[in-house]
Structures are given as C-alpha cells and as structure tokens.
Design a protein around this motif. Structure first.
Motif, PDB file in Angstrom:
ATOM      1  N   GLY A  33       3.326   0.054   5.178  1.00 13.97           N
ATOM      2  CA  GLY A  33       1.925   0.278   5.519  1.00 13.97           C
ATOM      3  C   GLY A  33       0.989   0.383   4.333  1.00 13.97           C
ATOM      4  N   ALA A  34       1.530   0.325   3.099  1.00  9.48           N
ATOM      5  CA  ALA A  34       0.723   0.558   1.888  1.00  9.48           C
ATOM      6  C   ALA A  34       0.164  -0.745   1.328  1.00  9.48           C
ATOM      7  CB  ALA A  34       1.566   1.264   0.836  1.00  9.48           C
ATOM      8  N   ARG A  35      -1.094  -0.696   0.913  1.00 10.97           N
ATOM      9  CA  ARG A  35      -1.752  -1.825   0.267  1.00 10.97           C
ATOM     10  C   ARG A  35      -2.624  -1.310  -0.869  1.00 10.97           C
ATOM     11  NH1 ARG A  35       1.419  -3.564   3.215  1.00 10.97           N
ATOM     12  NH2 ARG A  35       1.299  -5.284   4.726  1.00 10.97           N
ATOM     13  N   SER A  51       2.081   7.351   0.368  1.00 16.64           N
ATOM     14  CA  SER A  51       2.181   5.906   0.143  1.00 16.64           C
ATOM     15  C   SER A  51       1.589   5.513  -1.208  1.00 16.64           C
ATOM     16  CB  SER A  51       1.487   5.137   1.275  1.00 16.64           C
ATOM     17  OG  SER A  51       0.077   5.243   1.188  1.00 16.64           O
ATOM     18  N   ARG A  52       0.669   6.318  -1.751  1.00 17.58           N
ATOM     19  CA  ARG A  52       0.094   6.037  -3.071  1.00 17.58           C
ATOM     20  C   ARG A  52       1.080   6.330  -4.198  1.00 17.58           C
ATOM     21  NH1 ARG A  52      -5.714   9.176  -2.659  1.00 17.58           N
ATOM     22  NH2 ARG A  52      -6.063   8.782  -0.432  1.00 17.58           N
ATOM     23  N   TYR A  81      -3.760   2.675   3.657  1.00 19.14           N
ATOM     24  CA  TYR A  81      -2.519   2.831   4.404  1.00 19.14           C
ATOM     25  C   TYR A  81      -2.784   2.578   5.879  1.00 19.14           C
ATOM     26  CZ  TYR A  81       1.858   4.625   6.235  1.00 19.14           C
ATOM     27  OH  TYR A  81       3.057   4.733   6.880  1.00 19.14           O
ATOM     28  N   THR A  82      -1.973   1.696   6.465  1.00 19.90           N
ATOM     29  CA  THR A  82      -2.033   1.405   7.891  1.00 19.90           C
ATOM     30  C   THR A  82      -0.716   1.833   8.521  1.00 19.90           C
ATOM     31  OG1 THR A  82      -3.450  -0.510   7.500  1.00 19.90           O
ATOM     32  CG2 THR A  82      -2.361  -0.368   9.647  1.00 19.90           C
ATOM     33  N   HIS A  83      -0.797   2.680   9.541  1.00 18.55           N
ATOM     34  CA  HIS A  83       0.421   3.192  10.170  1.00 18.55           C
ATOM     35  C   HIS A  83       1.175   2.089  10.899  1.00 18.55           C
ATOM     36  CE1 HIS A  83       0.167   7.561   9.674  1.00 18.55           C
ATOM     37  NE2 HIS A  83      -1.135   7.432   9.777  1.00 18.55           N
ATOM     38  N   PRO A  84       2.361   1.698  10.421  1.00 18.11           N
ATOM     39  CA  PRO A  84       3.189   0.815  11.242  1.00 18.11           C
ATOM     40  C   PRO A  84       3.894   1.649  12.305  1.00 18.11           C
ATOM     41  CG  PRO A  84       4.283   1.278   9.168  1.00 18.11           C
ATOM     42  CD  PRO A  84       2.953   1.981   9.117  1.00 18.11           C
ATOM     43  N   PRO A  85       4.301   1.069  13.418  1.00 20.31           N
ATOM     44  CA  PRO A  85       5.042   1.834  14.430  1.00 20.31           C
ATOM     45  C   PRO A  85       6.358   2.342  13.831  1.00 20.31           C
ATOM     46  CG  PRO A  85       4.348  -0.300  15.282  1.00 20.31           C
ATOM     47  CD  PRO A  85       4.100  -0.321  13.811  1.00 20.31           C
ATOM     48  N   ASP A  96      12.457  10.357  -1.312  1.00 22.90           N
ATOM     49  CA  ASP A  96      13.046   9.638  -2.437  1.00 22.90           C
ATOM     50  C   ASP A  96      11.971   9.008  -3.323  1.00 22.90           C
ATOM     51  OD1 ASP A  96      15.169   8.766  -4.018  1.00 22.90           O
ATOM     52  OD2 ASP A  96      15.356   6.861  -2.953  1.00 22.90           O
ATOM     53  N   LEU A  97      10.914   9.765  -3.575  1.00 22.14           N
ATOM     54  CA  LEU A  97       9.834   9.315  -4.455  1.00 22.14           C
ATOM     55  C   LEU A  97       9.993  10.019  -5.808  1.00 22.14           C
ATOM     56  CD1 LEU A  97       6.762   9.322  -2.032  1.00 22.14           C
ATOM     57  CD2 LEU A  97       8.340   7.465  -2.567  1.00 22.14           C
TER      58      LEU A  97
END
Length: 246
Positions: free
Chosen positions: A231-233, A23-24, A195-199, A135-136
């Motif tokens: 989930g990324a902040r 996510s980073r 990072y917070t895991h979304p469902p 796809d990063l």
C-alpha cells in the motif's frame, strides 16, 4: 558521531500509530520522534482506533493526560493509572480471537502492565514494540536529544543537518506548511509518502480504514510487512509546481 542517513523521516510520536505511519519506515534505518514539539490535544498523540464489533464502528482508545497550554510532548503526563486496564480489556475484546493474538499478546500485555507517568515514553515503547513485530529496522531517535533550532520547516532543515540528510520524507499533511524556498535554499529534496489500505485478513467484519497497525498485525502476523509495502507509495515533491494547488 555514529551513522548518518540520507533520508530523514520525522514525525510526532503517536499512540498505537496507523499503518501509514509504519509504511514510511519500511526502508528507514532511523525514525526521528518529534517529542520536543507542542502537544496537540485530541489528536493521535494520545488516541487512536482499533476494530470494533462486526456490525459497529471502530473503537477509540484515548490515554487521559494532564497538560498545560504550550507544553511539549516530553512534559505531558498521563492523568491516572486506570486507563491501561480499560485499554487492555478493549484490545482483548477486539483481538482475542484474531489469528495472531497469541503471537503478540504477551509482549503487548507487558507494556500495559507497566506504570506510565509520561505519554511520550508510553508511545515510544509501543512504537518500538510494533517496529520489531513488523520486522522494520528503524531505530527511534528522540528530537529532544538532538535539540534542533527554530520551528516548522526551519526545524526540519536543522534536523536534516544534524542527521546528515539531504532528503526529507513527509506525509501529504505536511505539504500545507512546508517552506519550499527554504528547502531549496538548503538543497533538501522532499519525498511525499502516501498509503492506500489494501484488503487484508480473512475476516473483514468490523474493519475500517485508518485503524491502528495493531489490527493489521493481529490479522496478518508475519505477513503484515508485505501488506504495508503493497500500500506504500512515494513521489518527489516539486513545490514550485504544487504550491498552486495546495
């Protein structure tokens, strides 16, 4: 000299990294793999978790290694050639019926069929595969090739200089050791990524937080990048303010 990037994302290469790691890298053009730093036994450098049975705990995969105290990651060797078969069998059991297994299985199998002598080469091969699958755009740059000086925050400052970066992107775990005064002296801003895991996925049986990003790929496929973004902040770190609470 090649392209220069404003933001530096640097982290030790891990085995099958978790979602937060990737996510980073959502908007990064390069990821600096800290392969010259000291190997840490029993950490994510050579182990990670995948989904276990529906009613059980996650399954830990560990690459056996041979190493001496103080060795850098570039020097650490794998201990035998039996572990790839064991790991592949576990991955097949965990994800063989997942919706997107067939989309990634051949590329993943090719990695596990190769003979690996050094841990870091294995880790970076898997990381590149996962970056492509997600796809990063980030390409991998090895710190051992950049040859930074010093250690700790000084090493990160030097990497910023070598990469032409004025911003350092870190996880929350880095805040306990970063030297805010040194970073201010060199006019380097710090962004903290969380990072917070979304469902995700239609079947949450056996799911747990902090699994390898493979779990996300196997259950969401081409949609995995969107789940990472959800989930990324990031936030700017103010060391003079936050140092009191660390």
């Amino acid at each position: 000299m090649g392209a220069r990037y404003t933001v530096l994302a640097a982290h030790q290469p891990a085995y099958l990294p978790w979602c937060g790691f990737f996510s980073r890298l959502l908007e990064m053009e390069a990821y600096v793999a800290l392969d010259h730093v000291q190997f840490s036994e029993r950490g994510r450098q050579h182990r990670n978790q995948v989904r276990g049975p529906a009613s059980g705990l996650p399954v830990r995969l560990t690459v056996p290694v041979r190493h001496s105290f103080g060795q850098s990651l570039t020097e650490v060797r794998t201990a035998d050639q039996a572990w790839p078969r064991r790991h592949w069998r576990t991955l097949t059991q965990a994800y063989g019926r997942a919706p997107y297994w067939t989309l990634y299985a051949d590329r993943l199998r090719a990695v596990y069929e190769r003979p690996w002598t050094h841990l870091v080469d294995l880790n970076l091969s898997l990381t590149r595969l996962l970056l492509h699958a997600l796809d990063l755009p980030a390409r991998v740059v090895r710190s051992s090739e950049l040859a930074p000086r010093s250690s700790g925050t000084g090493m990160l400052v030097d990497l910023c200089r070598l990469r032409g970066a004025d911003t350092l992107l870190v996880g929350t775990g880095a805040l306990g050791y970063l030297d805010g005064a040194l970073l201010r002296e060199h006019r380097i801003q710090v962004q903290v990524a969380t990072y917070t895991h979304p469902p995700y996925g239609a079947d949450l049986r056996g799911w747990a937080p902090n699994l390898s990003v493979l779990d996300l790929l196997m259950h969401e496929g081409p949609r995995a990048r969107g789940v990472l973004a959800a989930g990324a902040r990031t936030r700017v770190w103010e060391p003079s303010v936050e140092a009191v609470t660390l």
